[in-house]
Design a protein around this motif. Structure first.
Motif: not given
Length: 866
Positions: A803-811
């Motif tokens: 899972m990649v959180t929307f608007g996160s640093k990971a994205q």
């Protein structure tokens, strides 16, 4: 009069024609058409000042959106292009033929179409009617013809090829084929939207570039160009090879005013080249020094070439950031050129010109220099903190108070200058045997520096947009042009104030016209380059090119960089710097970044764009078509090809820098502290001076072949110490992907992890890339992973992104669902790479020792004269 300075009227005409035909158009019609031409040019400048100012929003009328402003901008550029640039070499220069009038009006109408019919076009997006297509076809054809006239055939031919490629996609061979674009689709994309001609490049020309070019033209017309040249000669002309050193500094300062390498070469070279020849430089070397320093004017902040403003949009960073990253390489390059000139003077035992300054002991000179530097620093600190305190206190009145203080400083500087003789425009054909005194020369024109300070202050401190910063600097420049003559007349107790006021308005009018005429080529270039950018986005040829480049380079990043450098140089033979930068950065910059990620070298986007920018500028030097070299040869009377090769030889330092900052981004001041930045500047400057000594074959004495090799090795080690340290000790240790969370919790917060990721490309094929992941805040690995916005599924020693959180640093970093982390590299404690500087300096000391011993021996063997 000396032989070096004899240049007939034919040469003068050739020089003027060379500059005008490349920058502002060589047609000078007489009578009413001539008045109309200059009036339209001045109107364009006034329009650009209007849309950049806050007045439209304050007064509530004359507000244009980006699309409308770009449309009017291009309409002016096309109208003036057909009026100012003849169709052929044999076409009349003193009148505008009837056909050119017709083409000018038709081209202007086609460009203004999106402004006039803006509402109707906005109601049918993506659905052009026959009328739109007819206008678009006419507009594209007339834009290409204007490009041919103003910039020569190469850019027009390249843009035409991309248009044909867009239409003929299904008939293209192999991987070049695509589904094709209909005529309606082509016109809609290229002419009616913001993707093609009216895209980002033309937007930057409209919003930023015009105002900076206008600012430079006004500064030059006010007398700053002559002032910069005089100051440089008064400071440096008496040293060994002094006129050449003065040429480098004068061209660097003139680069603030002129965005054109050719105009810069002619403006400063007319004075500097004859004086360089007088102290012993050959015609070719004198021309080459001028070319090298003039071309470098485009890379010197704060006012860089037009392409630097495009970086703001293409890279997505502020102009202040661009200046920060570009500053160190540019400064190092200029210091190295002064050193190269010094080495040339040492080799030939040249002397400087006679100084007019009273003799002073060295201690007094040093104290005076340090005192002046300290005064400037104290003043800057006082102004910075003083304004920071005053603005909250004064509130809305702050701008008015600051303006009054600035006006008072301006008058004080004029009063100081009035106590010294006025600067005169020297005749470059007359010999100059003594130099102007430094103090009177510097003092009489200090007010010219104020608009540059205003510009830098607005950009760097107030953090205004480049367009608004240039607007306020230009407004202040206009104020200076209108007032400097009458105020100086009063201070010098002259009575002809009316004539001085009239002269000020004439200078202003001339500056407005010159600024607009200098922008014709840039406006046309950015619009035509937009065709290429539009074709790349519409056909997907960028992905094809990535595959082609990867095949040609076999995935080797160094080969990709060499390929990019060569392509920039080849395109630069026919394209102006701005268009060259747009084309190469649109085609190859993403390819370099992507292939770098796949090969484990993470190259910042700004480094790639500066790489392309540097080699685009180098094309003005490189023979056989380096136009700046031809301009310098016309002044010096030397051979243009030999001048070009000599200039390229001098510019090797500029060609080496881009490769160095790609592999060592410390040079771009990326992620370094202030003290680190100072250390990098000192060491990198020493490295570049050593590199210059190696390539010039001379340092203290003439180099032996092995000494040149050792010096190159020392320079490389100082520039990239990490290369050797990585061979001694690996900077990372590998961690199993299943232990990623544990590793994330063990490393320091200010460090980074290097990850190798297995995912898919846009076509669904497997793709392996590398990324550098900054460690987020958190007390444990799980908390840091959560703050990153990432969820992992760990099974059988595999770590898969769940899972990649929307608007996160990971994205932002590029993580996506179902990617697999196949390698985790964590930093290890090891010696700092800077320790490698010690053996480098020891080798350098050895070479110095050898050369000093050899020089003493050579001096001892010289015969003693009777």
């Amino acid at each position: 009069m000396t032989e070096d300075n004899k240049r007939g009227p034919d040469t003068e005409v050739d020089l003027e024609d060379m500059v005008s035909s490349s920058d502002s158009g060589s047609r000078q019609p007489a009578g009413m058409p001539g008045k109309l031409l200059v009036s339209i040019a001045a109107a364009w400048s006034l329009f650009q000042l209007w849309i950049a100012s806050p007045l439209p929003f304050v007064l509530g009328f004359g507000v244009f959106n980006a699309t409308e402003a770009r449309s009017i901008h291009l309409a002016f550029a096309l109208l003036l292009a057909y009026m100012a640039y003849p169709a052929l070499k044999g076409s009349p220069r003193d009148r505008i033929p009837l056909m050119d009038w017709g083409l000018a009006i038709l081209a202007m109408a086609a460009a203004a179409y999106t402004f006039v019919f803006y509402e109707q076009l906005s109601q049918r997006p993506g659905a052009p009617i026959l009328q739109d297509v007819i206008v678009g076809v006419i507009g594209l054809l007339l834009l290409l013809e204007a490009t041919r006239r103003a910039l020569g055939p190469p850019l027009a031919i390249i843009a035409s090829i991309f248009i044909i490629y867009s239409l003929a996609g299904p008939w293209m061979p192999g991987i070049l084929s695509h589904r094709g674009v209909s005529l309606y689709g082509l016109i809609n994309h290229q002419w009616l939207t913001g993707q093609g001609v009216f895209g980002i490049a033309l937007g930057v020309s409209t919003s930023f570039v015009f105002l900076f070019v206008l600012f430079g033209a006004l500064l030059d017309k006010a007398g700053a160009g002559n002032y910069f040249i005089k100051v440089a000669f008064s400071l440096l002309g008496h040293y060994k090879g002094g006129p050449a050193k003065a040429a480098v500094v004068a061209s660097g300062m003139t680069g603030l005013i002129s965005g054109s390498s050719i105009a810069n070469t002619v403006t400063t070279g007319t004075f500097t080249i004859p004086m360089m020849k007088r102290v012993g430089f050959s015609s070719e070397k004198a021309g080459a020094v001028e070319v090298s320093s003039s071309v470098n004017g485009q890379i010197m902040p704060p006012v860089m070439g037009a392409a630097a403003f495009l970086m703001v949009e293409f890279v997505g960073i502020s102009y202040v950031e661009v200046i920060k990253h570009a500053f160190l390489p540019a400064l190092i390059s200029y210091i190295a050129l002064i050193y190269i000139v010094h080495l040339e003077a040492l080799k030939a035992n040249m002397q400087g010109l006679e100084s007019s300054n009273p003799a002073k002991p060295l201690v007094r000179k040093v104290i005076g220099f340090l005192g002046g530097l300290l005064l400037m620093m104290v003043t800057a600190i006082a102004v910075y903190y003083g304004l920071g305190w005053l603005k909250p206190v004064l509130g809305d009145a702050a701008p008015w108070v600051v303006s009054l203080v600035l006006a008072a400083i301006y008058i004080v500087l004029l009063k100081l200058g009035a106590g010294y003789p006025e600067l005169e425009l020297d005749d470059p054909n007359e010999p100059i045997y003594s130099l102007p005194q430094t103090r009177p020369t510097v003092m009489v024109g200090l007010h010219y520096i104020l608009p540059v300070i205003v510009l830098i202050w607005c950009l760097m401190v107030e953090r205004l947009s480049p367009g608004l910063s240039a607007f306020w600097a230009t407004v202040f420049m206009i104020f200076i042009m209108l007032t400097q003559r009458p105020i100086t007349a009063l201070l010098r107790h002259r009575s002809n104030i009316g004539a001085d006021i009239r002269e000020g308005f004439l200078d202003l009018w001339s500056g407005l016209v010159t600024g607009a005429r200098n922008m014709i080529g840039i406006g046309i270039a950015t619009a035509t380059a937009g065709i290429i950018v539009g074709a790349v986005s519409q056909t997907g040829v960028g992905l094809v090119l990535a595959d082609v480049v990867e095949i040609l380079s076999m995935g080797n990043l160094m080969l990709i960089l060499l390929f990019t450098a060569v392509l920039s140089l080849i395109l630069g033979m026919g394209l102006p710097t701005t268009a060259n930068y747009i084309v190469v950065s649109a085609l190859l910059a993403p390819v370099i970044v992507t292939l770098g990620e796949q090969n484990g070298l993470l190259v910042p986007l700004i480094a790639v764009h500066l790489f392309v920018f540097y080699f685009g500028i180098m094309a003005d030097v490189t023979p056989p078509v380096g136009l700046a070299s031809f301009a310098a040869a016309a002044v010096s009377g030397g051979d243009p090809i030999r001048t070009g090769f000599q200039a390229f030889y001098y510019s090797l330092r500029t060609a080496a820098l881009p490769f160095l900052f790609i592999f060592n981004t410390d040079l771009l001041l990326i992620d370094v502290s202030f003290l680190q930045g100072v250390m990098i500047f000192v060491v990198a400057t020493l490295a570049m001076l050593i590199f210059a000594a190696a390539t010039q074959g001379f340092m203290i004495a003439r180099n032996r072949w092995y000494e040149s090799i050792l010096l190159l090795l020392v320079a490389f080690t100082l520039f990239r110490p990490g290369f050797w340290m990585d061979m001694i000790h690996d900077p990372y240790r590998e961690i199993p992907p299943a232990q990623f969370v544990e590793a994330l919790g063990n490393v320091d917060e200010d460090s980074t992890l290097r990850l190798q990721i297995l995912g898919e490309d846009d076509l669904g094929d497997p793709l392996t890339t590398y990324m550098t992941m900054p460690v987020p805040d958190g007390d444990s690995g799980e908390e840091r992973l959560e703050n990153l916005g990432l969820e992992l599924l760990v099974e059988d020693e595999r770590a898969v992104v769940d899972m990649v959180t929307f608007g996160s640093k990971a994205q932002e970093l590029g993580f996506d669902f179902d990617q697999e982390i196949i390698q985790v590299l964590a930093p290890v404690d090891r010696w700092a790479k800077e320790w490698m500087w010690i053996p480098a300096f020891l080798i350098f000391a050895l070479v110095v020792l050898l050369q000093r011993r050899r020089r003493r021996r050579d001096r001892g063997s010289e015969p003693v004269s009777a």
